[in-house]
Scaffold this motif. Structure first.
Motif, PDB file in Angstrom:
ATOM      1  N   TYR A 211      15.231   3.562   0.891  1.00  0.00           N
ATOM      2  CA  TYR A 211      15.063   3.210  -0.516  1.00  0.00           C
ATOM      3  C   TYR A 211      14.434   4.394  -1.240  1.00  0.00           C
ATOM      4  CZ  TYR A 211      10.287   1.949   0.972  1.00  0.00           C
ATOM      5  OH  TYR A 211       9.025   1.963   1.513  1.00  0.00           O
TER       6      TYR A 211
ATOM      7  N   LEU B 139      12.120   5.702  -4.908  1.00  0.00           N
ATOM      8  CA  LEU B 139      11.383   5.440  -6.143  1.00  0.00           C
ATOM      9  C   LEU B 139      11.832   6.467  -7.171  1.00  0.00           C
ATOM     10  CD1 LEU B 139       7.775   5.179  -4.617  1.00  0.00           C
ATOM     11  CD2 LEU B 139       9.403   3.337  -4.963  1.00  0.00           C
TER      12      LEU B 139
ATOM     13  N   VAL C 219      12.585   7.247   0.779  1.00  0.00           N
ATOM     14  CA  VAL C 219      11.850   6.710   1.930  1.00  0.00           C
ATOM     15  C   VAL C 219      12.836   6.256   3.008  1.00  0.00           C
ATOM     16  CG1 VAL C 219      10.146   5.014   2.712  1.00  0.00           C
ATOM     17  CG2 VAL C 219      10.039   5.874   0.364  1.00  0.00           C
TER      18      VAL C 219
ATOM     19  N   LEU D  15       8.713  10.076   4.051  1.00  0.00           N
ATOM     20  CA  LEU D  15       8.833  10.237   2.597  1.00  0.00           C
ATOM     21  C   LEU D  15       9.280  11.661   2.267  1.00  0.00           C
ATOM     22  CD1 LEU D  15       7.122   7.639   2.739  1.00  0.00           C
ATOM     23  CD2 LEU D  15       5.693   8.588   0.923  1.00  0.00           C
TER      24      LEU D  15
ATOM     25  N   LEU E 274       0.352   6.485  -3.820  1.00  0.00           N
ATOM     26  CA  LEU E 274       1.202   7.570  -4.337  1.00  0.00           C
ATOM     27  C   LEU E 274       0.916   7.711  -5.819  1.00  0.00           C
ATOM     28  CD1 LEU E 274       2.814   6.386  -1.768  1.00  0.00           C
ATOM     29  CD2 LEU E 274       4.793   7.433  -2.808  1.00  0.00           C
TER      30      LEU E 274
ATOM     31  N   CYS F  85      11.304   9.862  -4.977  1.00  0.00           N
ATOM     32  CA  CYS F  85      10.719   9.743  -3.631  1.00  0.00           C
ATOM     33  C   CYS F  85      11.666   8.939  -2.751  1.00  0.00           C
ATOM     34  CB  CYS F  85       9.365   9.035  -3.722  1.00  0.00           C
ATOM     35  SG  CYS F  85       8.669   8.575  -2.112  1.00  0.00           S
TER      36      CYS F  85
ATOM     37  N   ARG G  87      16.189   1.247   7.124  1.00  0.00           N
ATOM     38  CA  ARG G  87      16.225   0.983   5.676  1.00  0.00           C
ATOM     39  C   ARG G  87      15.980   2.290   4.933  1.00  0.00           C
ATOM     40  NH1 ARG G  87      11.487  -1.811   2.558  1.00  0.00           N
ATOM     41  NH2 ARG G  87      10.540  -1.387   4.578  1.00  0.00           N
TER      42      ARG G  87
ATOM     43  N   TYR H 210      12.805  -4.788   5.127  1.00  0.00           N
ATOM     44  CA  TYR H 210      11.666  -5.262   4.333  1.00  0.00           C
ATOM     45  C   TYR H 210      11.118  -6.567   4.911  1.00  0.00           C
ATOM     46  CZ  TYR H 210       9.042  -7.354   0.551  1.00  0.00           C
ATOM     47  OH  TYR H 210       8.056  -7.942  -0.180  1.00  0.00           O
TER      48      TYR H 210
ATOM     49  N   TYR I 253       2.919  -6.231   5.446  1.00  0.00           N
ATOM     50  CA  TYR I 253       2.017  -5.547   4.508  1.00  0.00           C
ATOM     51  C   TYR I 253       0.573  -6.019   4.669  1.00  0.00           C
ATOM     52  CZ  TYR I 253       5.810  -3.868   1.370  1.00  0.00           C
ATOM     53  OH  TYR I 253       6.889  -3.238   0.806  1.00  0.00           O
TER      54      TYR I 253
ATOM     55  N   GLY J 280       2.315   2.214  -3.913  1.00  0.00           N
ATOM     56  CA  GLY J 280       1.626   2.007  -2.642  1.00  0.00           C
ATOM     57  C   GLY J 280       0.447   1.081  -2.873  1.00  0.00           C
TER      58      GLY J 280
ATOM     59  N   ARG K 239      -2.275  -5.789   1.876  1.00  0.00           N
ATOM     60  CA  ARG K 239      -2.366  -5.353   0.471  1.00  0.00           C
ATOM     61  C   ARG K 239      -3.800  -5.320  -0.057  1.00  0.00           C
ATOM     62  NH1 ARG K 239       2.487  -4.628  -2.106  1.00  0.00           N
ATOM     63  NH2 ARG K 239       4.345  -5.653  -1.233  1.00  0.00           N
TER      64      ARG K 239
ATOM     65  N   GLN L 199       7.252   5.252   8.150  1.00  0.00           N
ATOM     66  CA  GLN L 199       8.084   5.749   7.055  1.00  0.00           C
ATOM     67  C   GLN L 199       8.106   7.266   7.032  1.00  0.00           C
ATOM     68  OE1 GLN L 199       5.368   3.284   5.252  1.00  0.00           O
ATOM     69  NE2 GLN L 199       6.700   2.767   3.554  1.00  0.00           N
TER      70      GLN L 199
ATOM     71  N   HIS M 255       0.881  -0.797   6.286  1.00  0.00           N
ATOM     72  CA  HIS M 255       1.836  -1.597   7.059  1.00  0.00           C
ATOM     73  C   HIS M 255       1.327  -1.752   8.486  1.00  0.00           C
ATOM     74  CE1 HIS M 255       5.079  -1.859   4.111  1.00  0.00           C
ATOM     75  NE2 HIS M 255       4.746  -0.635   3.748  1.00  0.00           N
TER      76      HIS M 255
HETATM   77  C1  T46 Z   1       5.428   3.044   0.338  1.00  0.00           C
HETATM   78  C2  T46 Z   1       6.039   3.441  -0.939  1.00  0.00           C
HETATM   79  C3  T46 Z   1       6.530   4.828  -0.929  1.00  0.00           C
HETATM   80  C4  T46 Z   1      11.657  -5.275  -1.640  1.00  0.00           C
HETATM   81  O1  T46 Z   1      12.046  -6.412  -1.926  1.00  0.00           O
HETATM   82  N1  T46 Z   1      12.333  -4.527  -0.697  1.00  0.00           N
HETATM   83  C5  T46 Z   1      11.940  -3.276  -0.354  1.00  0.00           C
HETATM   84  O2  T46 Z   1      12.562  -2.639   0.527  1.00  0.00           O
HETATM   85  C6  T46 Z   1      10.770  -2.721  -0.987  1.00  0.00           C
HETATM   86  C7  T46 Z   1      10.250  -1.330  -0.622  1.00  0.00           C
HETATM   87  C8  T46 Z   1      10.109  -3.467  -1.915  1.00  0.00           C
HETATM   88  N2  T46 Z   1      10.548  -4.722  -2.243  1.00  0.00           N
HETATM   89  C9  T46 Z   1       9.814  -5.502  -3.259  1.00  0.00           C
HETATM   90  C10 T46 Z   1       8.486  -6.029  -2.746  1.00  0.00           C
HETATM   91  C11 T46 Z   1       7.596  -6.013  -3.981  1.00  0.00           C
HETATM   92  O3  T46 Z   1       7.738  -7.237  -4.685  1.00  0.00           O
HETATM   93  O4  T46 Z   1       9.517  -4.661  -4.373  1.00  0.00           O
HETATM   94  C12 T46 Z   1       8.191  -4.903  -4.851  1.00  0.00           C
HETATM   95  C13 T46 Z   1       7.361  -3.628  -4.785  1.00  0.00           C
HETATM   96  O5  T46 Z   1       7.295  -3.210  -3.414  1.00  0.00           O
HETATM   97  P1  T46 Z   1       6.119  -2.328  -2.821  1.00  0.00           P
HETATM   98  O6  T46 Z   1       4.799  -2.929  -3.138  1.00  0.00           O
HETATM   99  O7  T46 Z   1       6.414  -2.094  -1.376  1.00  0.00           O
HETATM  100  O8  T46 Z   1       6.315  -0.971  -3.660  1.00  0.00           O
HETATM  101  P2  T46 Z   1       5.663   0.433  -3.559  1.00  0.00           P
HETATM  102  O9  T46 Z   1       6.546   1.382  -4.261  1.00  0.00           O
HETATM  103  O10 T46 Z   1       4.274   0.363  -4.053  1.00  0.00           O
HETATM  104  O11 T46 Z   1       5.628   0.845  -2.024  1.00  0.00           O
HETATM  105  C14 T46 Z   1       6.793   1.217  -1.318  1.00  0.00           C
HETATM  106  C15 T46 Z   1       6.624   0.950   0.176  1.00  0.00           C
HETATM  107  O12 T46 Z   1       6.576  -0.405   0.466  1.00  0.00           O
HETATM  108  C16 T46 Z   1       5.407   1.636   0.653  1.00  0.00           C
HETATM  109  O13 T46 Z   1       5.158   1.375   1.998  1.00  0.00           O
HETATM  110  O14 T46 Z   1       4.849   3.841   1.033  1.00  0.00           O
HETATM  111  O15 T46 Z   1       7.077   2.603  -1.406  1.00  0.00           O
END
Ligand code: T46
Length: 135
Positions: free
Chosen positions: A38, A40, A111, A61, A100, A109, A36, A117, A122, A50, A124, A59, A54
């Protein structure tokens, strides 16, 4: 047990060219197969991303543009790494809490992740994370 010290900066091989450089993340650069990708972007400078760990996901970055700080916590120790070069990435192993912050204007950023996903991967809540680390 995975520690924050196991998370390292990896230099991405670069093809230098006066017309502009190319950085290539090929198979052997990172220790997992990417399932995957993605990124930011448009992150406000006062935002924090963040705030979780996990269980299995790894990952990599990369600050494709601009800069931001990554705080890594293994339940006992923490370290802060600033990413600000598109040819240097941070490998975050599984079981590491991350935050972050301090995103510069226009930062991106990227990743690369070892899996698709999965919300069940997670952790949290930080207290749950500490319990997970001492299981
Ligand atoms: C990390 C940083 C750098 C999805 O549906 N699919 C995805 O692939 C991702 C990444 C997120 N989501 C949804 C899940 C949550 O409802 O988007 C929302 C926010 O996701 P998350 O809490 O993971 O967002 P970040 O930016 O705080 O964290 C992510 C990574 O998960 C994390 O491991 O290191 O980006």
């Amino acid at each position: 047990m995975t520690t924050a010290e196991d998370c390292e900066i990896i230099e991405i091989p670069k093809i230098k060219d006066p017309r502009g450089n190319i950085a290539v993340v090929e198979k052997d650069v990172i220790p997992f197969e990417t399932k995957r990708v993605y990124y930011l972007y448009d992150v406000p400078s006062d935002a924090s991303r963040g705030g979780h760990a996990h269980k299995n996901l790894q990952q990599f970055l990369i600050a494709l543009s601009g800069s931001f700080d990554v705080i890594l916590h293994d339940g006992e120790n923490q370290k802060k790494i600033t990413l600000n070069k598109p040819n240097k990435g941070l490998l975050i192993k599984s079981e590491i809490w991350r935050e972050l912050e301090n995103f510069s204007s226009g930062s991106v950023c990227l990743v690369l992740a070892s899996d698709v996903y999965k919300e069940e991967d997670y952790i949290r809540n930080f207290n749950d994370f500490k319990l997970f680390k001492t299981r």
